[in-house]
Write an enzyme that holds these catalytic residues in place. Structure first.
Site, PDB file in Angstrom:
ATOM      1  CE  LYS A 160      -4.158  -1.552  -0.061  1.00  0.00           C
ATOM      2  NZ  LYS A 160      -4.784  -1.941  -1.307  1.00  0.00           N
ATOM      3  CG  ASP A 188      -3.949  -0.406  -4.567  1.00  0.00           C
ATOM      4  OD1 ASP A 188      -3.473   0.574  -5.043  1.00  0.00           O
ATOM      5  OD2 ASP A 188      -4.244  -0.809  -4.435  1.00  0.00           O
ATOM      6  CD  GLU A 213      -4.012  -2.879  -7.479  1.00  0.00           C
ATOM      7  OE1 GLU A 213      -4.926  -2.110  -6.868  1.00  0.00           O
ATOM      8  OE2 GLU A 213      -3.358  -3.162  -7.116  1.00  0.00           O
ATOM      9  CG  ASP A 236      -8.686  -2.389  -7.991  1.00  0.00           C
ATOM     10  OD1 ASP A 236     -10.847  -2.305  -8.221  1.00  0.00           O
ATOM     11  OD2 ASP A 236      -8.491  -2.302  -6.514  1.00  0.00           O
ATOM     12  CE  LYS A 260     -11.419  -4.230  -5.100  1.00  0.00           C
ATOM     13  NZ  LYS A 260     -10.451  -3.959  -5.952  1.00  0.00           N
TER      14      LYS A 260
END
Length: 382
Positions: A160, A188, A213, A236, A260
């Protein structure tokens, strides 16, 4: 149909990610669909609060309260009919429809004696790579977390980012330098960087290899970043329907996309996106936002039925939460997700762990009687 609110506390305490978002746990909504012959199918939606993507636990339950009476009496094996009925009843809010769609696939598998992965196209591998997240923390803490995951067999990691340019450069560099030859790192930012921050961070991390990401909040900005780097990009949050997927493929912005389940209304929509990605030659990560054994099993069934060359990895949430709703058909062994062949999603749910339902809908709300048999109508009486 019963609707349950289930608290899932994080096993390691608070979970932090970009945008100063912190969570002590997740608020999951679980539904149970019961047929007239006693089969029970389960589904789940578990947003990361209300400030991550357009998903909200309370809104999900409000939508499910509207949807419940509309689907009573439908045959859960006719998943297309169920989804059309939901679309007519509530416009949008696909994430709130996802648990019903998921439960119908569970019931279809039980009614036919088949695991859901076989109904989704068939088993394509014995196992699939699982990835583990590395939350905010100092560089040395991030490396220690990486090493702890590695010791358990994980080889795919998601770091992250979004805690400041200098801090992100330090954390990315430390973790990237600690990677083994067979390991994969995805950085990400959850859309936290501005364009100039992304440029500074990419320059600051030098020639290190990782997957980038969702660096910025807007698709157009991510496209600009992609034009300035040779690193592969994974999208995403900005991929939420078929139009955005096709645009990303045409623009060559996304090398990898995250599917997702909840964003696409459950397994039905996610399978459609999965199949399109395979046809387009795109690579996928299959996951959801959060969830219990129910979501983990649904993710695993879709992932195991995906062509391995198009699957980067998948998510399993067993280690994330200090709570269990029972047993799922998926488990993690040596950093890989293994799925068994029990019918449906293969769930053995502890009803006591669900607690009393917030709402329930039964025979009084049935619009018609479905065909008799093992997959008879939801909410009907024998």
């Amino acid at each position: 149909m019963t609707i349950h609110s289930v608290a899932l506390p994080f096993r390691l305490g608070r979970y932090s990610f970009s945008g100063e978002r912190e969570m002590d746990g997740a608020d999951s909504t679980v539904i149970c669909l019961e047929t007239d012959c006693g089969l029970r199918g389960y589904g789940e939606v578990c947003p990361a609060g209300a400030s991550y993507i357009p998903q909200n636990p309370e809104a999900a339950r409000a939508c499910l309260a509207l949807l419940g009476p509309k689907i009573m009496g439908l045959d859960p094996r006719e998943i297309g009919v169920v989804n059309t009925t939901m679309s007519k009843a509530v416009s949008g809010h696909d994430y709130a429809k996802a648990p019903i769609d998921m439960a119908c696939w569970d019931l279809l598998g039980q009614a036919t004696g088949q695991p859901v992965h076989r109904l989704l196209g068939g088993r394509r591998a014995e196992s699939v790579p699982a990835h583990r997240a590395i939350a905010f923390g100092a560089p040395e803490e991030a490396v220690a977390t990486l090493e702890a995951h590695r010791a358990r067999g994980f080889r795919h990691f998601q770091l992250k980012a979004g805690c400041g340019v200098k801090a992100d450069i330090a954390r990315i560099s430390a973790v990237a330098d600690a990677l083994g030859d067979d390991e994969v790192l995805c950085v990400d930012a959850n859309g936290a960087w501005t364009f100039h921050e992304a440029m500074l961070i990419l320059r600051g991390t030098g020639e290190r290899d990782f997957i980038l990401e969702e660096p910025c909040a807007r698709y157009e900005t991510n496209r600009s970043v992609r034009l300035h780097t040779n690193l592969p990009m994974k999208l995403d949050e900005s991929i939420d329907d078929l139009r955005s997927l096709l645009k990303a493929q045409e623009d060559q912005t996304a090398d990898i996309v995250s599917i997702k389940l909840s964003k696409f209304g459950g397994l039905t929509g996610a399978r459609l996106v999965r199949d399109l990605c395979e046809r387009l030659g795109m690579v996928m990560n299959i996951e959801c936002v959060f969830g219990s054994e129910i979501t983990s099993s649904a993710v695993a069934h879709l992932a195991i039925s995906t062509a391995p060359r198009h699957l980067l990895n998948a998510s399993h949430y067993g280690d994330y939460f200090d709570a269990s709703l029972g047993e799922g058909s998926a488990r993690v062994e040596g950093g890989r997700i293994v799925v068994d062949d029990r019918p449906g999603l293969g769930l053995r749910i502890d009803e006591a762990a669900l607690g009393p339902p917030l709402m329930s809908f039964g025979a009084e709300a049935r619009p018609r009687r479905a065909a008799s048999g093992r997959g008879a109508a939801v909410g009907e009486e024998a």
